[in-house]
Motif scaffolding. Structure first.
Motif, PDB file in Angstrom:
ATOM      1  N   SER A  11       0.429  -1.239   0.674  1.00 48.06           N
ATOM      2  CA  SER A  11      -0.135   0.193  -0.447  1.00 48.06           C
ATOM      3  C   SER A  11       0.528   1.304  -0.493  1.00 48.06           C
ATOM      4  CB  SER A  11      -0.596  -0.058   0.998  1.00 48.06           C
ATOM      5  OG  SER A  11      -0.086   0.321   2.693  1.00 48.06           O
ATOM      6  N   SER A  12       2.097   1.142   0.353  1.00 49.24           N
ATOM      7  CA  SER A  12       2.946   2.816   0.494  1.00 49.24           C
ATOM      8  C   SER A  12       3.478   2.516  -0.613  1.00 49.24           C
ATOM      9  CB  SER A  12       3.712   2.495   2.156  1.00 49.24           C
ATOM     10  OG  SER A  12       4.485   1.160   1.221  1.00 49.24           O
ATOM     11  N   ALA A  13       3.357   1.464  -1.538  1.00 49.21           N
ATOM     12  CA  ALA A  13       4.437   1.473  -2.665  1.00 49.21           C
ATOM     13  C   ALA A  13       3.558   2.300  -3.350  1.00 49.21           C
ATOM     14  CB  ALA A  13       4.496   0.296  -3.147  1.00 49.21           C
ATOM     15  N   PHE A  14       2.346   1.605  -3.141  1.00 51.53           N
ATOM     16  CA  PHE A  14       1.292   2.315  -4.637  1.00 51.53           C
ATOM     17  C   PHE A  14       0.726   4.144  -3.885  1.00 51.53           C
ATOM     18  CE2 PHE A  14      -3.504   3.233  -5.227  1.00 51.53           C
ATOM     19  CZ  PHE A  14      -3.335   3.224  -6.357  1.00 51.53           C
ATOM     20  N   GLN A  15       0.948   4.081  -2.572  1.00 51.91           N
ATOM     21  CA  GLN A  15       0.894   5.303  -2.380  1.00 51.91           C
ATOM     22  C   GLN A  15       2.289   6.423  -3.041  1.00 51.91           C
ATOM     23  OE1 GLN A  15       0.906   5.686   1.796  1.00 51.91           O
ATOM     24  NE2 GLN A  15      -1.702   5.230   2.065  1.00 51.91           N
ATOM     25  N   THR A  16       3.558   5.454  -3.215  1.00 52.74           N
ATOM     26  CA  THR A  16       4.581   6.578  -3.465  1.00 52.74           C
ATOM     27  C   THR A  16       3.762   7.258  -5.322  1.00 52.74           C
ATOM     28  OG1 THR A  16       5.968   4.583  -4.060  1.00 52.74           O
ATOM     29  CG2 THR A  16       6.454   5.296  -1.835  1.00 52.74           C
ATOM     30  N   ASP A  17       3.502   5.703  -5.799  1.00 56.85           N
ATOM     31  CA  ASP A  17       3.578   5.860  -7.218  1.00 56.85           C
ATOM     32  C   ASP A  17       2.088   7.210  -7.129  1.00 56.85           C
ATOM     33  OD1 ASP A  17       5.757   4.345  -7.533  1.00 56.85           O
ATOM     34  OD2 ASP A  17       4.242   2.578  -8.061  1.00 56.85           O
ATOM     35  N   ALA A  18       1.190   7.587  -6.363  1.00 59.77           N
ATOM     36  CA  ALA A  18       0.061   8.373  -6.816  1.00 59.77           C
ATOM     37  C   ALA A  18       0.886   9.957  -7.031  1.00 59.77           C
ATOM     38  CB  ALA A  18      -0.423   9.588  -5.678  1.00 59.77           C
ATOM     39  N   ASP A  19       2.307  10.187  -7.221  1.00 63.23           N
ATOM     40  CA  ASP A  19       2.956  11.240  -7.915  1.00 63.23           C
ATOM     41  C   ASP A  19       2.948  11.346  -9.386  1.00 63.23           C
ATOM     42  OD1 ASP A  19       4.960   9.924  -7.062  1.00 63.23           O
ATOM     43  OD2 ASP A  19       6.092  11.531  -6.946  1.00 63.23           O
ATOM     44  N   ILE A  20       3.586   9.994  -9.509  1.00 62.80           N
ATOM     45  CA  ILE A  20       3.477   9.444 -11.154  1.00 62.80           C
ATOM     46  C   ILE A  20       2.117   9.664 -11.730  1.00 62.80           C
ATOM     47  CG2 ILE A  20       4.586   8.011 -12.697  1.00 62.80           C
ATOM     48  CD1 ILE A  20       6.658   7.334 -10.641  1.00 62.80           C
ATOM     49  N   LEU A  21       1.356   8.493 -11.207  1.00 63.99           N
ATOM     50  CA  LEU A  21      -0.252   8.373 -12.111  1.00 63.99           C
ATOM     51  C   LEU A  21      -0.774   9.714 -11.730  1.00 63.99           C
ATOM     52  CD1 LEU A  21      -1.227   5.850  -9.621  1.00 63.99           C
ATOM     53  CD2 LEU A  21       0.267   5.315 -11.799  1.00 63.99           C
ATOM     54  N   GLU A  22      -0.801  10.586 -11.268  1.00 63.89           N
ATOM     55  CA  GLU A  22      -1.056  12.164 -10.946  1.00 63.89           C
ATOM     56  C   GLU A  22      -0.869  12.379 -12.533  1.00 63.89           C
ATOM     57  OE1 GLU A  22      -1.287  16.021  -8.925  1.00 63.89           O
ATOM     58  OE2 GLU A  22      -1.156  14.290  -7.907  1.00 63.89           O
ATOM     59  N   ARG A  23       0.290  12.839 -12.612  1.00 60.94           N
ATOM     60  CA  ARG A  23       1.111  13.248 -14.270  1.00 60.94           C
ATOM     61  C   ARG A  23       0.802  11.895 -15.192  1.00 60.94           C
ATOM     62  NH1 ARG A  23       3.580  14.715 -10.053  1.00 60.94           N
ATOM     63  NH2 ARG A  23       4.593  16.502  -9.463  1.00 60.94           N
ATOM     64  N   LEU A  24       0.931  11.151 -14.950  1.00 61.46           N
ATOM     65  CA  LEU A  24       0.077  10.432 -16.387  1.00 61.46           C
ATOM     66  C   LEU A  24      -1.558  10.510 -16.692  1.00 61.46           C
ATOM     67  CD1 LEU A  24       1.346   6.825 -15.645  1.00 61.46           C
ATOM     68  CD2 LEU A  24       2.531   7.643 -17.188  1.00 61.46           C
ATOM     69  N   SER A  25      -2.021  10.651 -15.689  1.00 61.17           N
ATOM     70  CA  SER A  25      -3.893  10.704 -15.622  1.00 61.17           C
ATOM     71  C   SER A  25      -3.470  12.585 -16.541  1.00 61.17           C
ATOM     72  CB  SER A  25      -4.433  10.682 -14.523  1.00 61.17           C
ATOM     73  OG  SER A  25      -4.301  11.766 -14.080  1.00 61.17           O
ATOM     74  N   SER A  26      -2.614  13.069 -16.125  1.00 60.51           N
ATOM     75  CA  SER A  26      -3.083  14.913 -16.692  1.00 60.51           C
ATOM     76  C   SER A  26      -2.251  14.539 -18.631  1.00 60.51           C
ATOM     77  CB  SER A  26      -2.275  15.613 -16.229  1.00 60.51           C
ATOM     78  OG  SER A  26      -0.770  15.738 -15.604  1.00 60.51           O
ATOM     79  N   LYS A  27      -1.441  13.461 -18.702  1.00 63.19           N
ATOM     80  CA  LYS A  27      -1.292  13.295 -19.985  1.00 63.19           C
ATOM     81  C   LYS A  27       0.557  13.876 -19.913  1.00 63.19           C
ATOM     82  CE  LYS A  27      -4.564  12.400 -22.873  1.00 63.19           C
ATOM     83  NZ  LYS A  27      -4.599  11.268 -22.701  1.00 63.19           N
ATOM     84  N   GLN A  28       1.211  13.964 -18.732  1.00 64.07           N
ATOM     85  CA  GLN A  28       2.462  14.760 -18.776  1.00 64.07           C
ATOM     86  C   GLN A  28       3.206  13.763 -18.619  1.00 64.07           C
ATOM     87  OE1 GLN A  28       1.342  16.853 -14.736  1.00 64.07           O
ATOM     88  NE2 GLN A  28       0.930  19.200 -15.523  1.00 64.07           N
ATOM     89  N   TYR A  29       3.481  13.343 -19.655  1.00 66.07           N
ATOM     90  CA  TYR A  29       4.581  11.849 -19.531  1.00 66.07           C
ATOM     91  C   TYR A  29       6.222  11.996 -19.195  1.00 66.07           C
ATOM     92  CZ  TYR A  29      -0.025  10.233 -21.807  1.00 66.07           C
ATOM     93  OH  TYR A  29      -1.381   9.837 -22.281  1.00 66.07           O
TER      94      TYR A  29
END
Length: 191
Positions: free
Chosen positions: A4-22
């Motif tokens: 769960s903490s690994a998933f939380q640490t990737d939240a910043d990456i996922l946020e950028r992916l969802s806004s197409k900031q690859y």
């Protein structure tokens, strides 16, 4: 680190992916996963130079595939699947060859050289663990690296390896048992 903490640490990456900031997502992803991807690939290829090359290829594949990441699995699982497939492709490229030159030992695997090339060569405990891992069958080694060294759950390890959960648990059990045997053998040889 738990799953769960690994998933939380990737939240910043996922946020950028969802806004197409690859580009920004990859800039966050690269330092976080580069060493982990290398360790997984190295555990499979057992050749540092090939693992470094394969890691670069895998990270390039990850970069190119970022727009297609659908979020159906955790980001780390997705990256490990790409890394595992890249390493398996590299292994398939290695066709057994027979040297006609009997004195050509230049390309053979030498555990002593590999231990010297290891990044933590001065840490005797790490080298010993690395040497023990080298003696495990490839499937055991892959499961051990993902579960213990990369702190993946049983489920994430199973997904990354493309194996059923029960198979992963059995592989880890057998790997632990074999590592204990190898440790006892090494201690007996040192005594």
């Amino acid at each position: 680190m738990t799953s769960s903490s690994a998933f939380q640490t990737d939240a910043d990456i996922l946020e950028r992916l969802s806004s197409k900031q690859y580009r920004e997502a990859f800039a966050l992803l690269l330092p976080r996963y580069r060493d982990k991807v290398f360790r997984l690939i190295f555990s499979m290829l057992r050749d540092r130079a090939q693992a470094e090359d394969c890691t670069q290829d895998v990270l390039l594949r990850v970069w190119k595939a970022l727009p297609g990441f659908a979020g159906q699995s955790q980001l780390s699982t997705w990256i490990y699947a790409i890394a595992k497939n890249g390493a398996l492709s590299e292994i398939r490229k290695r066709k057994p060859t027979v040297s006609l030159d009997q004195n050509d030992d230049e390309d053979s695997y030498n555990p002593a050289v590999a231990a010297l090339a290891a990044p933590e060569a001065d840490d005797s405990a790490t080298v010993s663990v690395g040497q023990l891992l080298d003696q495990l069958p490839e499937r055991y080694r892959q499961a051990v690296v993902l579960f213990y060294m990369e702190d993946k759950s049983y489920e994430q390890t199973a997904t990354s390896l493309g194996l059923p959960l029960g198979t992963v648990k059995a592989l880890l059990h057998r790997a632990r048992k074999r590592l204990i045997e190898l440790t006892k053998e090494a201690e007996a040889a040192a005594a």
